[in-house]
Design an enzyme around this catalytic site. Structure first.
Site, PDB file in Angstrom:
ATOM      1  CE  LYS A  13      -2.219  -0.968   3.838  1.00  0.00           C
ATOM      2  NZ  LYS A  13      -1.582  -2.239   4.215  1.00  0.00           N
ATOM      3  NE  ARG A  88      -4.155  -0.997   9.903  1.00  0.00           N
ATOM      4  CZ  ARG A  88      -3.038  -0.371   9.544  1.00  0.00           C
ATOM      5  NH1 ARG A  88      -3.075   0.652   8.740  1.00  0.00           N
ATOM      6  NH2 ARG A  88      -1.862  -0.773   9.981  1.00  0.00           N
ATOM      7  NE  ARG A 127       7.422  -2.648   5.804  1.00  0.00           N
ATOM      8  CZ  ARG A 127       6.115  -2.434   5.951  1.00  0.00           C
ATOM      9  NH1 ARG A 127       5.382  -2.040   4.934  1.00  0.00           N
ATOM     10  NH2 ARG A 127       5.548  -2.635   7.114  1.00  0.00           N
ATOM     11  NE  ARG A 160       6.666  -0.210   9.788  1.00  0.00           N
ATOM     12  CZ  ARG A 160       5.474  -0.212   9.192  1.00  0.00           C
ATOM     13  NH1 ARG A 160       5.344   0.302   7.992  1.00  0.00           N
ATOM     14  NH2 ARG A 160       4.423  -0.720   9.790  1.00  0.00           N
ATOM     15  NE  ARG A 171       2.268  -4.477  11.174  1.00  0.00           N
ATOM     16  CZ  ARG A 171       3.256  -4.363  10.285  1.00  0.00           C
ATOM     17  NH1 ARG A 171       4.412  -4.954  10.504  1.00  0.00           N
ATOM     18  NH2 ARG A 171       3.078  -3.659   9.204  1.00  0.00           N
TER      19      ARG A 171
HETATM   20  P1  AMP Z   1       1.179   0.742   8.880  1.00  0.00           P
HETATM   21  O1  AMP Z   1       2.351   1.615   8.620  1.00  0.00           O
HETATM   22  O2  AMP Z   1      -0.040   1.137   8.113  1.00  0.00           O
HETATM   23  O3  AMP Z   1       1.522  -0.723   8.724  1.00  0.00           O
HETATM   24  O4  AMP Z   1       0.784   0.944  10.423  1.00  0.00           O
HETATM   25  C1  AMP Z   1       1.709   0.635  11.449  1.00  0.00           C
HETATM   26  C2  AMP Z   1       0.983   0.609  12.781  1.00  0.00           C
HETATM   27  O5  AMP Z   1       0.398   1.899  13.048  1.00  0.00           O
HETATM   28  C3  AMP Z   1      -0.192  -0.357  12.847  1.00  0.00           C
HETATM   29  O6  AMP Z   1       0.202  -1.692  13.167  1.00  0.00           O
HETATM   30  C4  AMP Z   1      -1.042   0.283  13.958  1.00  0.00           C
HETATM   31  O7  AMP Z   1      -0.482   0.031  15.226  1.00  0.00           O
HETATM   32  C5  AMP Z   1      -0.869   1.773  13.666  1.00  0.00           C
HETATM   33  N1  AMP Z   1      -1.903   2.270  12.723  1.00  0.00           N
HETATM   34  C6  AMP Z   1      -1.726   2.723  11.463  1.00  0.00           C
HETATM   35  N2  AMP Z   1      -2.889   3.119  10.915  1.00  0.00           N
HETATM   36  C7  AMP Z   1      -3.836   2.895  11.863  1.00  0.00           C
HETATM   37  C8  AMP Z   1      -5.243   3.062  11.904  1.00  0.00           C
HETATM   38  N3  AMP Z   1      -5.930   3.515  10.851  1.00  0.00           N
HETATM   39  N4  AMP Z   1      -5.884   2.741  13.054  1.00  0.00           N
HETATM   40  C9  AMP Z   1      -5.226   2.273  14.127  1.00  0.00           C
HETATM   41  N5  AMP Z   1      -3.901   2.052  14.150  1.00  0.00           N
HETATM   42  C10 AMP Z   1      -3.197   2.370  13.024  1.00  0.00           C
END
Ligand code: AMP
Length: 221
Positions: A13, A88, A127, A160, A171
């Site tokens: 994404k 989400r 990654r 990360r 996740r």
């Molecule tokens: P991502 O970079 O999208 O993989 O997000 C990394 C982490 O940020 C996720 O595992 C969540 O802990 C938090 N996160 C990102 N977007 C959201 C969201 N829309 N709602 C809640 N937590 C989020």
């Protein structure tokens, strides 16, 4: 164009949103990136969010919604946006609709990047993310030109903390629990388009652009 990219962690994404943003001249809004910026800057939001993020759990809806609303205040979102990492869950999908409705706006398209579990594990395991601009690379699939350095901004690349095997599993579990209701929600509103995201990033990007163009060309009612 107001576009949402849906899909599991590792679907690509972030990578797709970055490239689309560049091509379509729209801002890429990633709630994950915004949260990481807050954690890095040790804001009160970042402090509240970091524990959830390290455990692979969702940050509470109200915190993310507030952060997103602030982002939508920026003038650069007037022409549209590519949203990645939000919504989400169903509550967030409803919140997004409310935020847009208050501005007399609606989403144009939601693209679901369908990805197999083997590809997810392979992608997330290798990654690398830029500590400065958030761009993603991959040790094998998309290595940076210079080891450890971001091609775009020269920032330092890092793995990360939530890309460790145990957190990846958590996740994915969280994702699977919520995604079905999101798919139903957008299918019912005739916004959802599915694409296989197992292929190379370039091929997936072309398919997304094709869909976006078709939508742009279709008669408006
Ligand atoms: P991502 O970079 O999208 O993989 O997000 C990394 C982490 O940020 C996720 O595992 C969540 O802990 C938090 N996160 C990102 N977007 C959201 C969201 N829309 N709602 C809640 N937590 C989020």
């Amino acid at each position: 164009m107001r576009m949402v990219l849906l899909g599991p962690p590792g679907a690509g994404k972030g990578t797709q949103a970055n490239r689309l943003a560049e091509k379509l001249k729209l801002p890429h809004i990633s709630t994950g990136d915004l949260l990481r910026q807050n954690v890095k800057a040790a804001t009160s939001l970042g402090k509240e969010a970091s524990d959830f993020m390290d455990k692979g759990l969702l940050v509470p809806d109200e915190l993310v919604a507030r952060m997103l609303m602030q982002r939508f205040e920026h003038a650069d979102t007037k022409r549209g946006f590519i949203l990645d990492g939000y919504p989400r869950n169903l509550k967030q999908a409803e919140t997004l609709d409310e935020i847009l409705k208050a501005r007399v706006l609606d989403l144009d398209i939601v693209i679901y990047l369908d990805t197999s579990e083997a590809v997810i594990i392979q992608r997330l395991g290798g990654r690398l993310a830029c500590s400065s601009c958030g761009a993603n690379f991959h040790i094998k699939n998309m290595p940076p030109r210079e080891s450890g350095i971001c091609d775009n901004c020269g920032g330092k690349l890092y793995q990360r903390t939530d890309d460790q095997e145990e957190t990846i599993k958590k996740r994915l579990e969280v994702y699977k629990k919520e995604v079905y209701s999101l798919i139903k929600y957008y299918e019912a509103r005739k916004k959802l388009y599915r694409l296989s995201a197992d292929e190379d990033a370039e091929i997936v990007l072309e398919k997304i652009i094709h869909l976006a163009q078709e939508l742009d060309d279709s008669p408006k009612v």
